[in-house]
Structures are given as C-alpha cells and as structure tokens.
Design an enzyme around this catalytic site. Structure first.
Site, short mmCIF file in Angstrom:
data_model
loop_
_atom_site.label_atom_id
_atom_site.label_comp_id
_atom_site.label_asym_id
_atom_site.label_seq_id
_atom_site.Cartn_x
_atom_site.Cartn_y
_atom_site.Cartn_z
N THR A 11 0.82 -1.03 0.21
CA THR A 11 0.28 -0.49 -0.28
C THR A 11 0.68 1.62 -0.12
O THR A 11 0.40 1.94 -1.28
CB THR A 11 -0.57 0.08 0.95
OG1 THR A 11 -1.25 -1.09 1.02
CG2 THR A 11 -1.16 1.08 0.78
N GLU A 127 8.45 9.80 9.57
CA GLU A 127 7.54 10.60 10.21
C GLU A 127 6.19 9.97 10.04
O GLU A 127 5.35 10.28 10.25
CB GLU A 127 7.95 12.28 9.36
CG GLU A 127 6.24 13.28 9.32
CD GLU A 127 6.25 13.89 10.10
OE1 GLU A 127 7.10 14.01 11.04
OE2 GLU A 127 5.98 13.12 11.38
N VAL A 130 4.08 7.52 13.03
CA VAL A 130 2.37 7.70 13.58
C VAL A 130 1.41 9.55 12.35
O VAL A 130 2.00 10.19 12.39
CB VAL A 130 3.07 8.96 15.20
CG1 VAL A 130 2.03 9.26 16.06
CG2 VAL A 130 4.33 7.69 15.68
N GLY A 185 -13.46 -2.32 3.97
CA GLY A 185 -12.64 -2.33 3.66
C GLY A 185 -11.75 -1.39 4.89
O GLY A 185 -10.68 -0.72 4.17
N LYS A 203 2.25 3.93 18.93
CA LYS A 203 2.20 5.75 18.09
C LYS A 203 2.44 6.56 19.30
O LYS A 203 3.41 7.38 19.25
CB LYS A 203 1.14 6.21 17.64
CG LYS A 203 1.24 4.95 16.00
CD LYS A 203 -0.49 5.41 15.09
CE LYS A 203 -0.31 4.39 13.72
NZ LYS A 203 -1.73 4.52 13.56
P1 NAP Z 1 1.28 -4.06 2.58
O1 NAP Z 1 0.27 -3.32 2.27
O2 NAP Z 1 1.89 -4.86 3.87
O3 NAP Z 1 3.06 -3.81 1.90
C1 NAP Z 1 3.86 -4.61 2.68
C2 NAP Z 1 4.69 -5.09 1.41
O4 NAP Z 1 6.12 -5.85 1.67
C3 NAP Z 1 4.10 -6.30 0.12
O5 NAP Z 1 3.78 -6.34 -0.61
C4 NAP Z 1 4.76 -7.84 1.48
O6 NAP Z 1 3.89 -8.68 0.42
C5 NAP Z 1 6.56 -6.56 0.81
N1 NAP Z 1 7.31 -7.66 1.76
C6 NAP Z 1 6.53 -8.17 3.54
N2 NAP Z 1 8.27 -8.21 3.99
C7 NAP Z 1 9.02 -8.59 2.80
C8 NAP Z 1 9.79 -9.61 2.74
N3 NAP Z 1 10.68 -9.84 3.63
N4 NAP Z 1 10.42 -9.66 1.27
C9 NAP Z 1 9.83 -9.49 0.21
N5 NAP Z 1 8.82 -8.25 0.36
C10 NAP Z 1 8.46 -8.17 1.27
O7 NAP Z 1 2.10 -2.61 4.22
P2 NAP Z 1 1.87 -0.76 4.05
O8 NAP Z 1 0.31 -0.80 4.61
O9 NAP Z 1 1.55 -0.62 2.73
O10 NAP Z 1 2.35 -0.94 5.15
C11 NAP Z 1 4.01 -0.83 5.14
C12 NAP Z 1 4.48 -0.18 6.44
O11 NAP Z 1 3.94 1.28 6.35
C13 NAP Z 1 4.37 -0.84 7.89
O12 NAP Z 1 4.84 -0.51 8.61
C14 NAP Z 1 2.47 0.58 8.37
O13 NAP Z 1 2.47 -0.34 9.92
C15 NAP Z 1 3.24 1.22 7.63
N6 NAP Z 1 1.88 2.55 7.96
C16 NAP Z 1 1.23 1.43 6.79
C17 NAP Z 1 0.00 2.67 6.96
C18 NAP Z 1 -0.78 2.49 6.07
O14 NAP Z 1 -1.79 3.66 5.73
N7 NAP Z 1 -0.77 1.11 5.19
C19 NAP Z 1 0.00 4.01 7.46
C20 NAP Z 1 0.92 4.01 8.25
C21 NAP Z 1 2.85 3.18 8.11
P3 NAP Z 1 3.56 -10.37 0.84
O15 NAP Z 1 1.81 -8.64 0.40
O16 NAP Z 1 3.79 -10.82 0.13
O17 NAP Z 1 3.49 -10.24 2.10
N1 HSE Z 2 -4.75 0.67 11.28
C1 HSE Z 2 -4.32 1.84 11.62
C2 HSE Z 2 -5.69 2.81 11.79
C3 HSE Z 2 -3.41 2.71 10.12
O1 HSE Z 2 -6.42 2.62 11.30
O2 HSE Z 2 -5.32 4.19 11.86
C4 HSE Z 2 -2.25 2.48 10.06
O3 HSE Z 2 -1.47 2.43 11.51
#
Ligand code: NAP
Ligand code: HSE
Length: 428
Positions: A11, A127, A130, A185, A203
């Site tokens: 994502t 950044e 959180v 979702g 956070k």
């Molecule tokens: P995500 O959609 O699950 O993306 C992570 C990607 O990394 C997936 O495509 C995953 O593949 C891949 N991956 C995981 N382990 C791997 C490895 N060892 N080697 C290669 N590829 C690997 O997660 P995300 O939502 O983008 O979140 C990423 C980070 O941002 C996290 O730390 C999350 O806490 C943080 N974050 C996310 C959001 C948000 O809105 N999503 C907001 C703030 C912070 P698979 O799917 O095949 O496992």
């Molecule tokens: N799962 C979190 C939320 C987003 O619902 O705000 C990622 O930190």
C-alpha cells in the site's frame, strides 16, 4: 542523482513509487538532484509491474540493495519487526540513509536503530510511522523544540475512530459497526491491533519519547481498547456533554511520564472531540505555544507516501550539503513511567444494582471508605428491584477507584460493573 532502494511495494510502497513519479520535477527542484527509484525488494513482482517498474529493478534478496554502493537511501515499507530490523541496520552499516513508516519497529527497537544510525553517521527518518500524512514527529523535534511539552493527546487510529464515530452518530453497537467497517475495507480483516489499542500504543510510545526526551517503549504504555464500549455508554456520554474517543495520551507530571491508550470521555467542546471518521489528530500543549492541533489522514496509500517522500526530500537536502540531520535521537534523559494505579483522573462508572432502600448509601459508603468522592449520580430503574447507576467521580487516584470496585463486585447489591471509563480534558 539520489538513488532509492525500496523494501516493500504494498500500500505505502506503491504510493511512494507513484508520488516520486508524479512530483518528480518538484522533488528534484527541492533536493537539487534527480531522485530515482533504483531497486525494489518485493515478494510479489506483479505489484511492481503494475506500477511500471521494470523487471530488472525487482530483486529477491536484500543483499542486492545493501551491497549496491550506488544506492543512497533505503526506504523500508515491508512492516513488522523482522526482517525489517535486520534490513534497516544492515543498510545503515553499509552507510545508507533510512526512511521507514514502521511504528512496530520504532516503538520496540527505536534505541537500537538510532544507535546504528549514529554509529554509521547516517540519517534515519520516520515521519510516516505516526499519524500517516500528518506532520507531527518533525514538528515536535524541531518547530516545538523551544517548549517544555506538557501533554500530547492523539486520536491515532483511524479504524477505531471510524467505529466510535459511527456508533455515536447512529446509536449502533460495536460488533455491528466493526463488521460493516470490515466489509467497507475501513477495518483490517484482523482488526485486533487496532481495536485492542495496540496500534495507537505504538504510536504514542514514539511520540512520548520525542516529547519528553526519554525513551518510552510499547511495554511502558498502558493499553485498553474499545471492545467494551457500548451504544449505551456513548449515549450517556452525549447526555452528559461528552464524546467517547480512543485517546493516546502522553503527559509529564512531576518528572514522571504517563503513556496510556484507552477510551475516554472527552468534553464535546474539546478540539479532538470533532475529529471524526477515519481522521487522526494530535493535540499538543507546550509551555510557550499553548495548544496546537495537527489534523489529517492518519493512513492510506498517498497520505502516508506524502510523509515518506517528505523524509526522502529532507535526506536529499542533507546530502546536498554533505551533512546528516542535526536532530538525531532526542532521548537524552531517563524519566520514570507513572504506573496506571497512580494516575489521578475522574471516572465514569456504570453498574447494575438492586433497587431498594439503602443500596445507594451502601455503594456511596464503599467509595467513601476508599477516598473516592462522587461528583454526580444518575439512576434509572429498569424493572422492579433492578436499577442502572451511572456515576462520575471527582478526581481520585486510580488505585483507590479500583479498590472500591473490587469491594463492590463482591457485594450482593451489585449485580455487575458494566464499564469504567476515564475522563480526559476536564479540569476540576
Ligand atoms: P503492505 O501493503 O502489506 O505492504 C508490504 C509489502 O511488503 C507487501 O507487498 C509484502 O508482500 C512485502 N513484503 C513483506 N515482507 C517482505 C520481505 N521479507 N521481502 C519482500 N517483500 C516483503 O503494508 P503497508 O500497509 O504498505 O505498510 C507498510 C508499512 O507502513 C508498515 O510498517 C505499516 O505499519 C506502515 N504504515 C502503513 C500505513 C497504511 O496506511 N497502510 C500507514 C502508516 C504506516 P506480501 O504481501 O507478499 O507479504
Ligand atoms: N491501522 C491504522 C489505523 C493505520 O486504523 O489508523 C496504520 O497505522
């Protein structure tokens, strides 16, 4: 040219790829260099291909990124603790700057990563960890550095804020709204970390460490989620002039740090009370600035990418001046954590009791014997002999309240203690 090695194209990672493309010219103008994606580590190659990333840029091993001397910045967006921690520290050992959005990692292993960054003379920015797109880490470290921070109170989880908002606006119960949020979702299929308060706890551990210059880890944070909140509690809160929010609270009182996440009664007029739906906000009080509130989207592909790319640009600027940040780890003090039993707060208590003469006096007697003073009581009789009591206490030490509840639970006039919720943002 500044070269990026991206770990994870999910994502947030895909958002970063899109934003680097979309704002390419502006990013180059701001850093003075072209910022290019060089290699991407991603298990699912299809995710990268959909973004137009060439196959020869997609790698299967971290070694191909950390051993590539041309890569300047590693952007870690795979999430979780391992292998993210090993990948980040290995990249730093090879002299690469690191950007991450990984709150899990920083809340538990922040010290290790900061030490590795300092040892290797590289930048470490986070950044996005959180509040997603909301700028809060850099403002706390820099713009508000002239203050003694007194409190940081956040709505730091969009899922729970969405659920509580819906419950409040539509009078529906928790389970029903959660199911709907999952269908739409807005909530993860496994929402445990969100509804249990763990996500917000990570956070606030990060924000507490920065605000009070003393390391606070996840284990230091007292955590309660929202699963026990009912439509009834929300209705009573509204009747009394409050809203219920899942708050992440960090305060410094008498040199000790309070770090806690729990649902709270918040006065309807408080700036955080009108933060609804999936939005996040962080309310900061400093001794010079007074009250400041940061508001926006706490998650999502592009808002989170906004924060990540901001960090990349900052590193690019540092690189242009052949320097690294002058604000590294800000934890230069060691302060104690206040145990939750020592917290002084007002409390809302809802309980089912027997409705007959002397019951209220008996309950008040237990509270009184434990130094708990009652500020208000509302009683509704539901049937002959049964009543529901809702009371608000004056400010009291939490352990005294818990002692009285323990005694009340053992009394035959008390059928059930239904809920206990702390009040926040009220001055007595
Ligand atoms: P995500 O959609 O699950 O993306 C992570 C990607 O990394 C997936 O495509 C995953 O593949 C891949 N991956 C995981 N382990 C791997 C490895 N060892 N080697 C290669 N590829 C690997 O997660 P995300 O939502 O983008 O979140 C990423 C980070 O941002 C996290 O730390 C999350 O806490 C943080 N974050 C996310 C959001 C948000 O809105 N999503 C907001 C703030 C912070 P698979 O799917 O095949 O496992
Ligand atoms: N799962 C979190 C939320 C987003 O619902 O705000 C990622 O930190």
């Amino acid at each position: 040219m500044i070269k990026i090695g991206l770990l994870g194209c999910g994502t947030v990672g895909s958002g970063v790829v899109l934003l680097l493309q979309e704002n390419r010219a502006a990013i180059e103008a701001k850093t003075g260099s072209e910022v290019v994606l060089s290699k991407v580590l991603e298990r699912d190659r299809q995710k990268c291909r959909q973004l137009g990333i060439a196959d020869n840029m997609i790698v299967d091993s971290i070694d191909e990124i950390i051993n590539d001397e041309s890569i300047d910045i590693v952007v870690e967006l795979i999430g979780g603790i391992e292998p993210a921690l090993s990948f980040i520290t290995a990249a730093m050992e090879k002299g690469k700057h690191v950007v991450t959005a990984n709150k899990d990692l920083i809340a538990e292993h922040g010290e290790e990563v900061f030490t590795a960054a300092a040892r290797n003379g590289v930048d470490f920015y986070f950044e996005a960890s959180v509040g997603g797109g909301i700028p809060i880490i850099y403002p706390l470290k820099q713009s508000l550095a002239g203050n003694k921070i007194q409190e940081v109170i956040g709505i730091l989880n969009g899922t729970t804020n969405y659920i509580l908002t819906k419950m409040s606006q539509e009078g529906r119960d928790f389970g029903e709204v959660l199911r709907e949020a999952q269908q739409l979702g807005y909530a993860e299929s496994d929402p445990t970390a969100d509804i249990g308060g763990l996500d917000a706890a990570r956070k606030i551990a990060i924000l507490s460490s920065i605000a009070f210059n003393s390391r606070v880890t996840l284990d230091d944070v007292y955590v309660e989620g929202i699963t026990s909140i009912t439509a009834k509690d929300i209705l009573y809160a509204l009747e009394l002039g409050f809203v219920i929010k899942l708050l992440a609270i960090a305060k410094e009182t008498e040199g000790k740090i309070q770090a806690r996440v729990h649902p709270a009664f918040l006065p309807a007029g408080h700036p955080l009370a009108s933060v609804n739906g999936v939005f996040n906000a962080v309310f900061v009080r400093g001794n010079a600035v007074g009250e400041v509130m940061h508001f926006g989207r706490g998650a999502g592909q592009m808002p989170t990418a906004s924060a990540v790319v901001g960090d990349i640009i900052e590193i690019g600027r540092n690189m242009a001046f052949q320097t690294i940040t002058r604000i590294g780890c800000t934890c230069y003090e060691e302060k104690e954590i206040l145990p939750i039993g020592e917290l002084r707060a007002q409390y809302y208590v809802r309980m089912n009791v027997t409705d007959r003469p002397g019951v209220l006096a008996g309950i008040a007697g237990v509270f009184g014997a434990n130094q708990v003073s009652i500020a208000s009581v509302i009683q509704k009789s539901s049937s002959a002999e049964k009543a529901e009591l809702k009371l608000i206490t004056h400010t009291v030490k939490e352990k005294y309240l818990q002692d009285s509840l323990q005694t009340l639970k053992g009394m035959d006039i008390v059928a059930q203690i239904n809920n206990v919720i702390r009040l926040e943002g009220v001055e007595e």
